[in-house]
Design a protein around this motif. Structure first.
Motif, PDB file in Angstrom:
ATOM      1  N   LYS A 377      29.713  11.470 -12.349  1.00  0.00           N
ATOM      2  CA  LYS A 377      30.971  12.203 -12.374  1.00  0.00           C
ATOM      3  C   LYS A 377      31.869  11.746 -11.223  1.00  0.00           C
ATOM      4  O   LYS A 377      33.081  11.601 -11.399  1.00  0.00           O
ATOM      5  N   LEU A 378      31.259  11.523 -10.065  1.00  0.00           N
ATOM      6  CA  LEU A 378      32.045  11.098  -8.914  1.00  0.00           C
ATOM      7  C   LEU A 378      32.611   9.698  -9.109  1.00  0.00           C
ATOM      8  O   LEU A 378      33.709   9.385  -8.673  1.00  0.00           O
ATOM      9  N   MET A 379      31.836   8.873  -9.768  1.00  0.00           N
ATOM     10  CA  MET A 379      32.221   7.470  -9.842  1.00  0.00           C
ATOM     11  C   MET A 379      33.197   7.147 -10.954  1.00  0.00           C
ATOM     12  O   MET A 379      33.907   6.150 -10.892  1.00  0.00           O
ATOM     13  N   SER A 380      33.181   7.963 -12.002  1.00  0.00           N
ATOM     14  CA  SER A 380      34.051   7.609 -13.124  1.00  0.00           C
ATOM     15  C   SER A 380      35.375   8.347 -12.998  1.00  0.00           C
ATOM     16  O   SER A 380      35.454   9.553 -13.149  1.00  0.00           O
ATOM     17  N   VAL A 381      36.399   7.574 -12.729  1.00  0.00           N
ATOM     18  CA  VAL A 381      37.713   8.134 -12.492  1.00  0.00           C
ATOM     19  C   VAL A 381      38.377   8.507 -13.809  1.00  0.00           C
ATOM     20  O   VAL A 381      38.308   7.757 -14.782  1.00  0.00           O
ATOM     21  N   LYS A 520      43.836   4.793  -6.482  1.00  0.00           N
ATOM     22  CA  LYS A 520      44.170   4.080  -7.719  1.00  0.00           C
ATOM     23  C   LYS A 520      43.491   2.713  -7.803  1.00  0.00           C
ATOM     24  O   LYS A 520      43.805   1.910  -8.674  1.00  0.00           O
ATOM     25  N   TYR A 521      42.593   2.462  -6.897  1.00  0.00           N
ATOM     26  CA  TYR A 521      41.922   1.168  -6.849  1.00  0.00           C
ATOM     27  C   TYR A 521      41.060   0.961  -8.095  1.00  0.00           C
ATOM     28  O   TYR A 521      40.413   1.878  -8.587  1.00  0.00           O
ATOM     29  N   SER A 586      43.424  10.810   0.792  1.00  0.00           N
ATOM     30  CA  SER A 586      41.994  10.669   0.588  1.00  0.00           C
ATOM     31  C   SER A 586      41.723   9.224   0.204  1.00  0.00           C
ATOM     32  O   SER A 586      42.616   8.519  -0.253  1.00  0.00           O
ATOM     33  N   ALA A 587      40.481   8.806   0.402  1.00  0.00           N
ATOM     34  CA  ALA A 587      40.151   7.420   0.093  1.00  0.00           C
ATOM     35  C   ALA A 587      38.644   7.265   0.047  1.00  0.00           C
ATOM     36  O   ALA A 587      37.895   8.172   0.429  1.00  0.00           O
ATOM     37  N   THR A 588      38.225   6.123  -0.424  1.00  0.00           N
ATOM     38  CA  THR A 588      36.819   5.793  -0.410  1.00  0.00           C
ATOM     39  C   THR A 588      36.668   4.601   0.526  1.00  0.00           C
ATOM     40  O   THR A 588      37.494   3.694   0.498  1.00  0.00           O
ATOM     41  N   PRO A 597      36.728   3.994  -6.674  1.00  0.00           N
ATOM     42  CA  PRO A 597      37.241   5.133  -5.918  1.00  0.00           C
ATOM     43  C   PRO A 597      36.671   6.410  -6.524  1.00  0.00           C
ATOM     44  O   PRO A 597      36.445   6.464  -7.736  1.00  0.00           O
ATOM     45  N   PHE A 598      36.430   7.384  -5.708  1.00  0.00           N
ATOM     46  CA  PHE A 598      35.881   8.633  -6.227  1.00  0.00           C
ATOM     47  C   PHE A 598      36.917   9.348  -7.063  1.00  0.00           C
ATOM     48  O   PHE A 598      38.108   9.144  -6.897  1.00  0.00           O
ATOM     49  N   THR A 599      36.438  10.181  -7.951  1.00  0.00           N
ATOM     50  CA  THR A 599      37.379  10.957  -8.766  1.00  0.00           C
ATOM     51  C   THR A 599      38.250  11.789  -7.849  1.00  0.00           C
ATOM     52  O   THR A 599      37.783  12.299  -6.846  1.00  0.00           O
ATOM     53  N   PRO A 600      39.513  11.909  -8.204  1.00  0.00           N
ATOM     54  CA  PRO A 600      40.394  12.696  -7.347  1.00  0.00           C
ATOM     55  C   PRO A 600      39.899  14.138  -7.261  1.00  0.00           C
ATOM     56  O   PRO A 600      39.268  14.646  -8.185  1.00  0.00           O
TER      57      PRO A 600
END
Lengths: 1115, 244
Positions: A377-381, A520-521, A586-588, A597-600
């Protein structure tokens, strides 16, 4: 319990399985920070006497004053029960305005302590935070706080308290349950949809209807809170006690000789102790017996409160203390405030920190136990599925799950927010306490200087030195103070930003080179651009939303203090310094470019309160701009915009949030005085078809106009000399030098056409550009796609402009306005004038018949542009108006025409622009030679005739503009207001109040429906932007926070009332009276705009002549 | 301390006198204060709210009523209401306090609006808001002059404001075509007046698109007109700040 040393914490940070990252969540004022205080006190950071009063984690001044938490702040604690644990505790705000801060906290944690007030029960924010925890997949435990209030304030008996607590527990579980069901139903729906699609593909006809909805299949028992599971603590943080069933079970198993496991199961629930049979039996309620929980647990506490607080029975207290084996200091025993004694006893008997922390360590997962589901969940934007990520990225999932602090493991860090810290607070710049010698030295210096000065003074005025002896000491002190103040001031008081972050994998080191990935990376893009196996230290091609930087400094977050660290291993919460240039909000951070990038963060509250911010002194504008940029970075939820009008707009989540942002701007970021005001509200002006009925819904045609006086007077004033208006609204105007006459009529455009024009601004701009190039004999290449779009747009326009009036109108479009691409049309209805159409880019291939352009064609268009840019009502742009030029006569003497046509040289000289495709070379030379010829002849004429009204093209522009304005005024005019669509989620009980607020602010409800599976209603409404200031706040206040609106700009809407309306018919006279002083919404808006712009407002300075103060001031 | 008794002092309260000289005679009417301007602008439509009485006087404060003969000879009518309307429309009056105040306020805001429209913040290239300009004008103690046009005063204000805040006239975009002969010579002369050249094309004739300070427009226009003897052309695209 001594102060835990930094070394100890660093050592503990390396033991990932013994780390707990958790946050405290609750409704506002349910005691989060007090509970945090108790936990902090257990580590000896603050005195346990002050726990609950100090609110250590509320480090901001306004937090202390208002008594609410406004930001999330972290602290690392150390806890020992056999094993040693490191607990990274994050306190979060409970006020709805700061729910963005909750999101940032929840993201970094693995578990959450949900605090519920024992009296108030489940409140709106409790539901919100439970949902947030649910959405982030973190495991919650429950603390029911403020049980002392049940005893002292509500004066419940222990039995009643038991039922009350049961109810609260049920409420909390109901919320969790509904979250669970909605999730299951959602999944079910998805599955159904998939099944259906596969069904249709397969073509199999038989469908199986399944009514079970999947709820039974999915096990949900481990979700709920229940004391016998050990995930509930009953506490009173203010008095410093708290317990879980475990503690009592252990206690009584020794005393009563019942196995603790049995007690554990029976201590909460419908069980009672049968004293005769020495058995624990079921069904306490039906038999009217005291449940075990009441008998063994609550009664003890109740009697304690009774003895200590209510009756103040010294002997009994002493007896209790000795029986519990506690030591209470005699100072506490004698204290006049019973609360002191109470907390002294309780904090030893049932320390809340012990109960909570042991529960946390047992029940909440360590960072190493992160679930695969959460990782995905965290990884899929966004909507992207995990499977669709690049392979290298998918491999990183293992790194997440391993959570290893190896050297080889990739570093993955998530930064959830940036917060500003005074440079003074940074450990590098911290003032060390002065040593004894230093102090002595300084004192000596100060004394010397003082003596020198005194000597100087004395030489100046010898007498009056009697009291200098007394002065000396104080003077000395002052000097010392001044010295220390000075050193503090000298520090560079720049704001530093520290990133609030957590390491998910690997070890983050000081000085390490890392990639900073923006939200947005896209890893797949970067992987393609970057060489295989590169690291952040190499020189790399730039990839969007990615930056390389060196980690400047790492901090351990200790509430208001920071401790510097050299490295932070996986699973820890930390602060990173020196990132302000790379990270906005925020950023990764990672060492691997394949990291996604982590999900917003999912924010529960979107910013809705808009204000315009201005400096008090206009010269301080640059400071404000800088300050707002810093604020934008420091606050996860605040938005800062610069409007086209030059306004600096600040958008915040609510009034309290706004207040905080303004305070921050004033005192930290901009350090100037600022003022916030209502933002400027845009309007549009339009005309409509003459209405058929009057204000009292009577047919217009049949009645006679009564108020002829009004009419006549208006006719006179409206049109000056030289303007002729016929009954159909055709306005004819002649230029001052009597050379040209234009006739213009204003026609309302159908609504669909206006919308179409609005939506296709880009296309119109392209067309306009094409025509502009065509003027200059150049061609602009437009790709096929856009051409098709233009074609489609044209067809749509044609289909919408049906009827006799609009015959051939699309072909005759002259221009769009304002700014050449707006929602207004200039129509060429001049007989015998054919000009190239705006659609020429479509007709490039076709050989169109030659169309000539008259001289001054451009002036007419410019006049139209100016007229549409600011209308006659309140100088706002027009919208949805078509100006049709019906006549255009020129009585020009030839030389004059030529002289002025120089201005239009570039256009007039090239009449055959349509033929650009054929033999452009020869053509161009022709054209340019023609133009030079003309210029020469024009030059001769220039000397002869000079017009006293200025250049003719300018006159024509002005005439055209005026003609348009009068044509506009000849029709019924209306104001258009910007509208918000407003989506409100509300529970059934506050529905009525939502409606009241909406109707008070001229809102209109479009639909209302119940949200599936909950008791929430979703109301959709439209609301004028002009009425929206303070709307969100009002609706929240009126509904006690149970309804929260979301406002999004949607469209322009015509305000039905006529701003110039006065009663004219007999019916209207009867209904409204002669003056009609009932409020007219459109007039109100119009006058407000006019007044703001300093235009003339038709308003009497004094309403009633007789009611003035008749005497002058000095008599 | 002066003694005054009500009997020897006649004082008109709440009266504004409108005077007009016609046919060699002076006529006056008694109106309510703060109402005459509203009547003239058309906001007030009820005559009874304006006039104290529809009698025409020779001297209002002395209470001398005008003679019928004089009225009919001067105005050609005996209808008092009609005469009153004429005097109201054309006579001279003392502007009363609140009328003046509201007029000045309105002008002040009008000036601020003009300034805001014409100027930008050179840092952001965005216009300033009207309220900010108003505050800046108050800071430099700008006082409105009622007898000067607002536009004229706005231009003055811009000059004064430049000393206290960062403000700049929005640039004007011009396009001119000059014959090749004059091109080179003129370009040198134009250079100091031009802010930035956006586009330059020099083959048979010199064609230039550039941004200039609007204050220089007159000069450039003059220069081109004189130097090229009318052969050069000048076209302005837009002055509005959003194009900058």
């Amino acid at each position: 319990m001594g102060h835990t040393s930094l070394e100890k914490i660093i050592a503990l940070q390396k033991k990932t399985p013994h780390i707990r990252n958790l946050c405290i969540l609750a409704h506002v004022d349910h005691g989060k920070t007090t509970l945090a205080d108790c936990l902090v006190a257990s580590n000896g950071i603050i005195s346990s006497r002050l726990a609950g009063k100090l609110r250590y984690l509320d480090s901001r001044e306004d937090e202390q004053i208002r008594g609410i938490t406004m930001k999330s702040s972290a602290i690392s604690l150390h806890y020992t029960t056999g094993n040693e644990y490191l607990i990274n505790l994050i306190d979060s705000p409970g006020h709805v305005d700061f729910s963005s801060e909750v999101s940032t906290a929840v993201r970094l944690c693995d578990g959450a302590i949900v605090v519920v007030d024992a009296v108030e029960g489940v409140c709106p924010q409790t539901q919100v935070v439970l949902r947030q925890a649910w959405l982030e997949n973190i495991r919650p435990v429950l603390v029911i706080n403020k049980i002392d209030r049940l005893i002292v304030e509500l004066k419940l008996t222990s039995q009643e308290a038991y039922t009350h607590l049961q109810k609260i527990l049920e409420q909390v579980n109901a919320v969790t349950g509904s979250l669970f069901t909605s999730k299951v139903l959602e999944e079910r729906a998805e599955k159904d949809a998939e099944a259906q699609s596969s069904c249709t593909e397969n073509g199999s006809g038989d469908q199986v209807y399944d009514w079970s909805a999947g709820l039974e299949e999915t096990d949900d028992s481990d979700l709920y809170f229940s004391p016998d599971r050990g995930n509930v603590v009953f506490a009173s943080a203010i008095d410093g006690w708290g317990f879980s069933i475990h503690q009592f079970a252990e206690m009584y198993s020794q005393k009563m000789g019942i196995r603790s496991s049995v007690l554990l199961k029976t201590l909460w629930g419908d069980f009672y102790l049968n004293a005769k049979a020495k058995k624990i039996m079921k069904g306490a309620q039906s038999k009217g017996k005291k449940p075990l929980f009441v008998q063994l647990v609550l009664d003890n506490i109740w009697s304690m409160y009774d003895a200590v607080v209510t009756r103040r029975d010294k002997e009994k207290v002493e007896k209790m203390v000795t029986s519990l084996g506690l030591k209470v200091m005699s100072r506490d025993l004698r204290h006049s405030d019973p609360k002191v004694l109470l907390s002294a006893i309780c904090s030893q008997w049932l320390p809340v920190s012990q109960a909570v922390l042991s529960m946390v360590c047992e029940k909440l997962p360590s960072p190493a136990e992160i679930s695969a589901e959460r990782v995905e969940k965290l990884m899929s934007v966004g909507a992207r599925r995990f499977d669709s990520l690049p392979e290298q990225t998918q491999e990183l999932k293992k790194a997440f799950l391993d959570c290893s602090a190896d050297e080889t493991a990739p570093v993955i860090v998530f930064v959830s927010k940036m917060f500003a810290v005074d440079s003074k607070a940074l450990p590098q710049n911290k003032q060390r306490p002065l040593t004894q010698e230093e102090i002595a030295q300084r004192r000596e210096q100060a004394r010397q200087r003082h003596a020198e000065r005194q000597a100087a003074n004395q030489s100046a005025e010898s007498p009056g030195s009697a009291d200098t002896g007394g002065m000396e000491v104080t003077g000395d002190q002052q000097l010392l103070e001044a010295l220390s103040v000075k050193t503090a001031v000298e520090e560079d008081n720049k704001e530093h930003f520290v990133a609030f972050a957590r390491v998910y994998s690997g070890v983050l080191r000081k000085g390490q080179k890392v990639f900073v990935l923006g939200p947005k990376y896209d890893p797949s893009l970067a992987l393609r651009a970057l060489p295989e196996g590169c690291s952040a230290a190499d020189v790399l091609p730039s990839v969007p939303h990615m930056a390389c930087c060196t980690v400047d400094s790492l901090y351990l977050l200790m509430g208001r203090e920071l401790e510097e660290l050299d490295e932070v291993p996986t699973g820890n919460v930390l602060g990173i310094g020196g990132m302000e240039e790379f990270i906005l909000k925020s950023a990764t951070i990672s060492t691997s470019p394949s990291c996604p990038p982590f999900t917003p963060l999912n924010f529960e509250a979107t910013p809705i309160v808009r204000v315009a911010v201005e400096p008090k002194h206009p010269s301080e504008m640059p400071k404000l701009v800088r300050g707002m940029r810093l604020l934008n970075q420091a606050d996860p939820c605040a938005e800062v915009l610069i409007q086209e009008t030059g306004e600096h707009v600040l958008v915040t989540a609510g009034e309290v949030h706004l207040q905080r942002c303004l305070d921050d701007l004033r005192e930290r970021f901009a350090k100037i005085e600022i003022s916030a005001s209502k933002p400027i509200i845009p309007f549009r002006e339009t005309v409509i078809r003459p209405p058929k009925v009057d204000m009292v819904n009577e047919d217009m045609g049949k009645q006679q106009k009564v108020a002829v006086i009004h009419q006549v007077k208006e006719e006179q004033t409206k049109y000056p000399e030289g303007v002729q208006v016929d009954s159909t609204g055709l306005v004819t105007l002649t230029t001052p030098n009597k050379m040209a006459t234009v006739g213009v009529r204003a026609i309302p455009l159908p609504e669909e056409v206006t919308r179409l024009l609005e939506d296709n601004v880009e296309l119109i701009r392209t067309m306009e550009q094409f025509s502009l190039f065509a003027w200059e004999d150049k061609t602009l290449d437009i790709n096929q796609k856009i051409l098709e779009n233009i074609q489609e747009f044209k067809v749509k326009l044609e289909s919408n402009l049906q009827g006799r009036k609009w015959r051939g109108a699309v072909e005759r479009i002259w221009a769009f306005g304002p700014r050449r691409c707006g929602p207004n049309i200039l129509l060429n209805s001049v007989e015998g004038y054919r000009r190239p159409s705006v659609w020429q880019c479509l007709e490039r291939e076709k050989e169109t018949e030659k169309a000539e352009i008259r001289d001054f064609d451009n002036s007419i268009a410019s006049g139209f542009q100016l007229a549409t840019l600011s209308g006659p009502m309140c100088e706002e742009p027009l919208m949805g108006v078509c100006f049709s030029v019906e006549t255009w006569d020129m009585k020009l003497s030839a030389p004059l025409a030529q002289q002025d046509s120089i201005d239009e040289d570039s256009q007039t000289a090239e009449p055959n622009i349509d033929n650009q495709n054929e033999s452009s070379d020869t053509h161009e030379t022709n054209a340019s030679s023609a133009s030079s010829n003309r210029s020469r002849s024009g030059a001769e004429a220039a000397g002869s005739s000079v017009d006293c009204y200025g250049p003719f093209s300018g006159q024509l522009i002005a005439a055209m503009k005026e003609a348009c304005r009068y044509a506009f005024q000849a029709k019924p005019q209306r104001l258009m207001a910007a509208m918000y669509t407003c989506e409100i989620m509300a529970t059934a009980e506050v529905l009525g109040r939502v409606y009241a607020v909406l109707s008070k602010r001229e809102g209109r409800v479009l639909q209302e429906e119940m949200k599936e599976g909950t008791d929430m209603f979703i109301i959709k409404a439209v609301l004028p932007v002009a009425e929206s200031f303070g709307f969100a706040d009002e609706i929240r206040k009126r509904t006690s926070g149970l309804a929260s609106p979301q406002l999004v700009f949607s469209h322009w809407e015509v305000i039905s009332s006529d701003p110039f309306w006065v009663p004219t018919t007999e019916e209207e006279y009867l209904h409204f009276g002669e003056k009609a002083d009932s409020s007219n919404q459109a007039l109100k808006y119009m006058n407000a705009v006019r007044r703001r712009k300093g235009l003339y407002v038709e308003e009497k300075i004094v309403e009633h002549a007789e009611k003035q103060r008749t005497l002058s001031k000095n008599k | 301390m002066s003694i005054f008794t009500p009997t020897n002092q006649i004082r008109l309260t709440n009266v504004a006198v409108v005077r007009m000289k016609k046919g060699g005679k002076r006529f006056e009417i008694a109106c309510y204060k703060n109402k005459v301007m509203s009547w003239r602008s058309g906001a007030e439509k009820d005559l009874d709210e304006v006039l104290q009485t529809n009698t025409v006087f020779v001297n209002v404060s002395k209470g001398q009523v005008a003679k019928k003969d004089d009225l009919s000879s001067a105005f050609g009518t005996e209808d008092l209401t009609e005469i009153c309307k004429q005097i109201l429309a054309k006579g001279e009056l003392q502007v009363s306090d609140r009328e003046r105040q509201s007029q000045l306020e309105q002008m002040f805001r009008d000036i601020a609006t003009i300034v805001a429209e014409k100027c930008v913040n050179p840092e952001t290239k965005r216009p300033y808001t009207v309220s900010l300009i108003e505050r800046a004008m108050k800071d430099i103690h700008f006082s409105v002059k009622a007898n000067k046009s607002t536009k004229q005063q706005a231009l003055e204000v811009i000059k004064q404001l430049q000393q206290s805040i960062q403000i700049q006239r929005a640039h004007m975009r011009l396009r001119f075509v000059l014959p090749a002969r004059d091109g080179k010579r003129l370009k040198e002369k134009l250079r100091p007046l031009i802010k930035t050249v956006e586009n330059e094309d020099f083959d048979e004739q010199l064609e230039m698109v550039c941004l200039i300070d609007p204050g220089c427009f007159r000069d450039i226009d003059e220069l081109i007109r004189c130097e090229t003897k009318g052969k050069g052309t000048l076209e302005r695209f837009s002055t509005l700040s959003e194009d900058v």
